[in-house]
Write a protein that holds these residues in place. Structure first.
Motif, short mmCIF file in Angstrom:
data_model
loop_
_atom_site.label_atom_id
_atom_site.label_comp_id
_atom_site.label_asym_id
_atom_site.label_seq_id
_atom_site.Cartn_x
_atom_site.Cartn_y
_atom_site.Cartn_z
N GLU A 491 0.84 -1.19 0.00
CA GLU A 491 0.00 0.00 0.00
C GLU A 491 0.88 1.24 0.00
OE1 GLU A 491 -2.32 -0.92 3.49
OE2 GLU A 491 -2.49 -2.87 2.50
N PHE A 492 0.28 2.36 -0.49
CA PHE A 492 1.04 3.59 -0.64
C PHE A 492 1.66 4.04 0.68
CE2 PHE A 492 0.85 8.23 -0.14
CZ PHE A 492 1.90 8.56 -0.96
N GLU A 493 0.80 4.05 1.74
CA GLU A 493 1.27 4.56 3.03
C GLU A 493 2.42 3.74 3.58
OE1 GLU A 493 -2.03 4.86 5.64
OE2 GLU A 493 -3.02 6.39 4.40
N ALA A 494 2.30 2.43 3.45
CA ALA A 494 3.35 1.55 3.96
C ALA A 494 4.65 1.79 3.22
CB ALA A 494 2.91 0.10 3.84
N LEU A 495 4.54 1.94 1.90
CA LEU A 495 5.74 2.15 1.09
C LEU A 495 6.38 3.49 1.40
CD1 LEU A 495 4.70 0.68 -2.36
CD2 LEU A 495 6.32 -0.25 -0.70
N LEU A 496 5.51 4.52 1.62
CA LEU A 496 6.03 5.85 1.93
C LEU A 496 6.79 5.81 3.25
CD1 LEU A 496 6.18 8.83 1.20
CD2 LEU A 496 4.06 9.17 2.46
N ALA A 497 6.18 5.13 4.25
CA ALA A 497 6.83 5.02 5.55
C ALA A 497 8.18 4.31 5.42
CB ALA A 497 5.93 4.27 6.53
N LEU A 498 8.19 3.27 4.61
CA LEU A 498 9.43 2.52 4.41
C LEU A 498 10.48 3.40 3.74
CD1 LEU A 498 10.45 -0.34 4.92
CD2 LEU A 498 9.87 -0.89 2.56
N GLY A 499 10.03 4.15 2.75
CA GLY A 499 10.94 5.06 2.06
C GLY A 499 11.51 6.09 3.02
N LEU A 500 10.65 6.60 3.88
CA LEU A 500 11.12 7.59 4.86
C LEU A 500 12.13 6.98 5.82
CD1 LEU A 500 7.85 9.52 5.62
CD2 LEU A 500 9.96 10.47 4.70
N SER A 501 11.92 5.70 6.14
CA SER A 501 12.86 5.02 7.01
C SER A 501 14.24 4.98 6.38
CB SER A 501 12.39 3.60 7.30
OG SER A 501 11.46 3.60 8.34
N VAL A 502 14.27 4.65 5.10
CA VAL A 502 15.55 4.60 4.39
C VAL A 502 16.18 5.98 4.36
CG1 VAL A 502 16.65 4.12 2.18
CG2 VAL A 502 14.77 2.66 2.99
N PHE A 503 15.34 7.00 4.13
CA PHE A 503 15.82 8.37 4.08
C PHE A 503 16.41 8.78 5.45
CE2 PHE A 503 14.92 12.97 4.59
CZ PHE A 503 15.83 13.43 3.66
#
Lengths: 764, 136
Positions: A491-503
């Motif tokens: 899902e979009f939200e989960a992927l965004l959160a994951l991306g932010l984690s990497v960032f």
């Protein structure tokens, strides 16, 4: 459940004795108490995860609505498990850390007492009960910070923490009382049911402000955070337990407990989100400005507390879920990191991060524990810290500014995790002066177990879904669905959160590269840090003390006769009011007076005249005794044998004590002028007149006689005694008697201290 | 200043006074008396002993330090309050056993409370008295 709470206090009672008997092994044995409690609470996990709430209650002060009522729900259970579980490790750790310290027994006692207070706090279902435990945690914290009471710094830090948290406690008490008035009860479940009533009540804004003030002081929100870094003067077991995992979360817990009652207004939202976010970001930055390992960790703790406050303030189901996960994850990794800091300090004798490196060879097992905890703190897969960060980001997606702030704070946190878990353990091995030898099991077990727990809870997060869901639902007042998994899907939200984690990870690494730069910034910003809120606190305290000194010099000049004069003269206006026409004194009616009483009064008056005219102290004392005996006989003739008996005994003892005191006084001389004696006579006579008027006024009140009628009636059936006076003393009003006895004991100790205790070397 | 007459009388009076103080304590619930006055009378007994034979003798007669008496008394009074808690009632609610004892009457936690008051008052009075009368 009461016994579970009291068990800690009982343990505190026996701890010093147990320590004396067991010696070095005492920590391992005493840890059985928190361990038993952990297992006890864990046994409720299935029931509470299934949605059950376990209640237990018993009357305490029923007339005031104060009930010993405890409630074990999702939120309470998570906290109870953290408190007793980490408590177990801390007790063992303290035994290793302070081995050989003569005050170790006392420390055990205080740690266990603190644990019991904290358990009471998170399980209370009554506001007053909650407040009592709240204050107990402040007091035990004060004593624990001041463990090294020979050190002035420790004493100052302890006092500072006490003053800040107790001032907040005072605000909280006012807030809780107003809440009790607004909701007409102190019972938490009942109040939750009346939330609409409370929200509409005119006292609502005051309640929110006062409760928030209490919570903010305890949970170290800016600008009241400064006591927490100061509290690092405490021995490390205390810092790890109180000032990272448990006590500082009490404020957050309170907000979470009261959220179902108070949330939903702009005021609540603004206060919590505003101060929470500010604290989260600023203290995360300040953490990078420190070089003392413990202070670095303290500031990141403040930052986490800010995040929690912000999440509770937001109040969305996702935010509350994130708050619960963060509470658990943070307690595990932060307590572990503090214990690591303690081990490093123990081994090398320093906590300065710039002077530490290559510790992996000297501290192999600790390195593993520190690494695990730091990975969780940095929020890496598959640790519980990762779950906390992911849920937090997911909750903040609707609030871009808060999200940005959170990413920034987490990146600073990443830097700290790298410093604590990587920097000091890698690099060139340093030579350790005065090496105390290998680190004992008691020390390294804590961080290792907590590190592993942090890992397991991350991997098997789904096992905690039930309990987290119930805790979040308790706060939200509605069902909150919880799914805890490392991989949340596409899902979009989960992927965004994951991306932010990497960032966040990358940003954290960048900050780590720039750490030297940040520390140089700290030196150039030093002038600013010297003017922080703690400085304001110091100035305020100093001003307060000088105000107190000033007024003490005016009022307490050391002349006993003027003290009495001041007290008596202050009373005189009451006499004027009472003498005015229309007061309850008038009209004065007299009953029949017999010959015996008349004779007694004559004796009393004659004795009084003798006391005033004699120039022998001994004779004056005997005369005063005569006055007292005369009054006692008057009591007897009016049918008050108890009073008479007591008066006789008191008179006899006072004459003896007077004689003993007079024996030490210099020769009798006249030191006053005629005018002074005249003034004293006028004041004394007026005081006598005021007392007479007061007695007359009391006589004319009919309320008093109603109470005495009740006592007389109930004495035999309710209290099994025919002597009403004694029944009142030991049964109807026994709490008053208890208080009076305490006052007597304190007075006796005061007399003893004044006469007997002198600084060493001072002559009599 | 030692007086043989005072010393001899004091020795005769002291046990009587102490018995009387305990009697007052025990019957206090039903007749004039009680822990407070009982404690004071007991203190008078020791006060007389200290005047007649000196503080050291009075201290020896008391056996324990009066400060310890204060602590024990206070603890006893406090502990008696938990009788009510254990029975599921508020703190300090009196609990009674169904036995009758001569002089005392029924036995219950208020009696324990009163004994605590007795000891505390005795301890307080003597702590002050001894502190004032001892040269140091």
């Amino acid at each position: 459940m009461l016994y579970a709470v009291l068990a800690g206090f009982a343990g505190a009672g026996i701890a010093p004795l147990a320590h004396r008997a067991l010696g070095r092994a005492s920590g391992w044995v005493l840890a059985a108490i928190p361990l038993a409690l952990t297992l006890y609470f864990a046994s409720f996990l299935p029931a509470v995860s299934a949605g059950e709430v376990i209640r237990w209650s018993r009357a305490w002060v029923p007339s005031l609505g104060v009930v010993l009522s405890f409630e074990l729900d999702g939120l309470g259970l998570i906290f109870a498990l953290l408190i007793s579980g980490i408590g177990t490790l801390i007790v063992v750790y303290a035994g290793g850390y302070l081995a050989g310290d003569p005050k170790l027994g006392r420390l055990y006692a205080l740690l266990l007492a603190f644990m019991a207070s904290m358990l009471g706090l998170v399980l209370s279902a009554n506001l007053i009960l909650l407040f009592v435990f709240w204050e107990l945690t402040s007091i035990t914290s004060y004593l624990l910070i001041g463990h090294k009471h020979e050190s002035e710094k420790a004493r100052k830090a302890a006092l500072q923490a006490l003053l800040v948290t107790v001032t907040g406690g005072l605000a909280l008490l006012a807030g809780l009382l107003l809440l009790g008035i607004a909701g007409d009860s102190f019972d938490l479940p009942l109040l939750v049911a009346r939330r609409d009533l409370i929200a509409a009540h005119p006292l609502y804004p005051a309640i929110v402000l006062l409760v928030a003030a209490g919570a903010f002081t305890k949970s170290a929100q800016m600008p009241l955070h400064f006591w927490l870094p100061g509290a690092m003067e405490a021995p490390t077991p205390v810092s790890a337990y109180l000032h990272s995992a448990t006590m500082v979360k009490a404020g957050v817990f309170l907000l979470a407990r009261l959220a179902p009652l108070l949330a939903g207004s702009v005021l609540w939202y603004g206060l919590l989100v505003g101060f929470g976010t500010l604290t989260m970001v600023v203290s995360a930055f300040l953490a990078t400005q420190q070089t003392d390992l413990k202070r670095v960790l303290a500031y990141t703790t403040v930052s986490a507390l800010g995040t929690l406050t912000m999440l509770i303030g937001l109040g969305t189901p996702a935010a509350l879920k994130a708050a619960v996960v963060l509470v658990g994850a943070h307690a595990l990794y932060k307590a572990a990191l503090f214990m690591v800091a303690g081990i490093v300090d123990h081994k090398t004798g320093t906590r300065d991060i710039l002077r530490l490196s290559g510790l992996r060879t000297a501290l192999p097992i600790t390195t593993v524990g520190a690494g695990l905890a730091a990975l969780s703190a940095g929020g890496l897969v598959p640790f519980s810290g990762f779950l906390a960060k992911e849920t937090t980001y997911a909750a903040l997606i609707e609030f871009p500014w808060l999200l940005a702030a959170s990413v920034l704070a987490n990146a600073f946190g990443m830097l700290v995790a790298l410093v604590v878990g990587w920097r000091i353990f890698t690099g060139e091995s340093q030579v350790i002066p005065d090496d105390p030898g290998p680190v004992p099991v008691a020390l390294w077990q804590g961080p290792l177990l907590l590190g592993i727990a942090g890992l397991l809870l991350g991997v098997f997060g789904w096992m905690g879904e039930g309990i987290v869901a119930h805790a979040a639902s308790d706060m939200a007042g509605q069902r909150v669905p919880v799914k805890l998994a490392l991989w949340q899907g596409f899902e979009f939200e989960a992927l965004l959160a994951l991306g932010l984690s990497v960032f966040t990870l990358l940003l954290g690494l960048a900050f780590y590269k720039a750490h030297g730069l940040l520390l140089r910034l700290a030196t150039s910003l030093d002038w600013l840090y010297q003017r922080g809120p703690y400085r304001l606190f110091d100035l305020g305290l100093a001003a307060f003390v000088s105000l107190a000194k000033w007024q003490t010099q005016i009022l307490q000049h050391g002349y006993l006769r003027y003290y009495i004069l001041t007290v008596v003269v202050t009373l005189l206006p009451i006499g004027v009011l009472l003498a005015a026409p229309g007061s309850p004194v008038w009209p004065v009616t007299f009953g029949p007076v017999g010959l015996f009483e008349t004779a007694l009064v004559a004796v009393v008056l004659a004795s009084t005249a003798f006391v005033m005219s004699t120039d022998s102290r001994m004779a004056a004392v005997a005369g005063l005794g005569g006055v007292g005996y005369g009054v006692a006989l008057l009591y007897l003739s009016y049918g008050a044998p108890d009073l008479a008996l007591t008066q006789f005994a008191i008179e006899t003892l006072s004459v003896v004590i007077f004689v003993l005191v007079l024996y030490r006084l210099p020769e009798f001389r006249v030191l006053t002028t005629r005018a002074q004696r005249l003034r004293d006579a006028v004041i004394a006579t007026s005081a006598g007149a005021v007392m007479t008027l007061l007695v007359l006024a009391a006589q004319s009140q009919s309320g008093a006689s109603r109470v005495s009628g009740f006592f007389a009636e109930q004495s035999v059936p309710a209290a099994m005694g025919r002597n009403v006076v004694n029944v009142i003393l030991v049964d109807f009003r026994s709490l008053d008697t208890l208080g009076e006895v305490v006052v007597l004991v304190v007075a006796a100790l005061g007399v003893f201290a004044l006469l007997k205790l002198r600084p060493e070397g001072e002559a009599h | 200043m030692f007086s043989l007459i005072l010393s001899t009388t004091a020795r005769a009076i002291m046990p009587l006074t102490l018995v009387f103080s305990v009697y007052l304590l025990m019957r206090g619930h039903n007749a004039p008396g009680g822990g407070f006055v009982g404690g004071l009378i007991a203190a008078v007994a020791f006060a007389i002993a200290s005047l007649a034979d000196g503080v050291a003798t009075a201290r020896r007669a008391l056996v324990v330090d009066p400060r310890r008496l204060m602590a024990v008394g206070l603890a006893l009074a406090l502990a008696s309050g938990f009788g009510g808690v254990a029975a599921g009632q508020p703190f300090l609610t009196g609990q009674w056993a169904e036995v009758m004892v001569p002089v005392v009457g029924k036995i219950g936690t208020p009696l324990v409370f009163d004994v605590g008051v007795y000891l505390a008052v005795l301890g307080v009075s003597l702590t002050m008295l001894f502190a004032l009368s001892e040269e140091d």
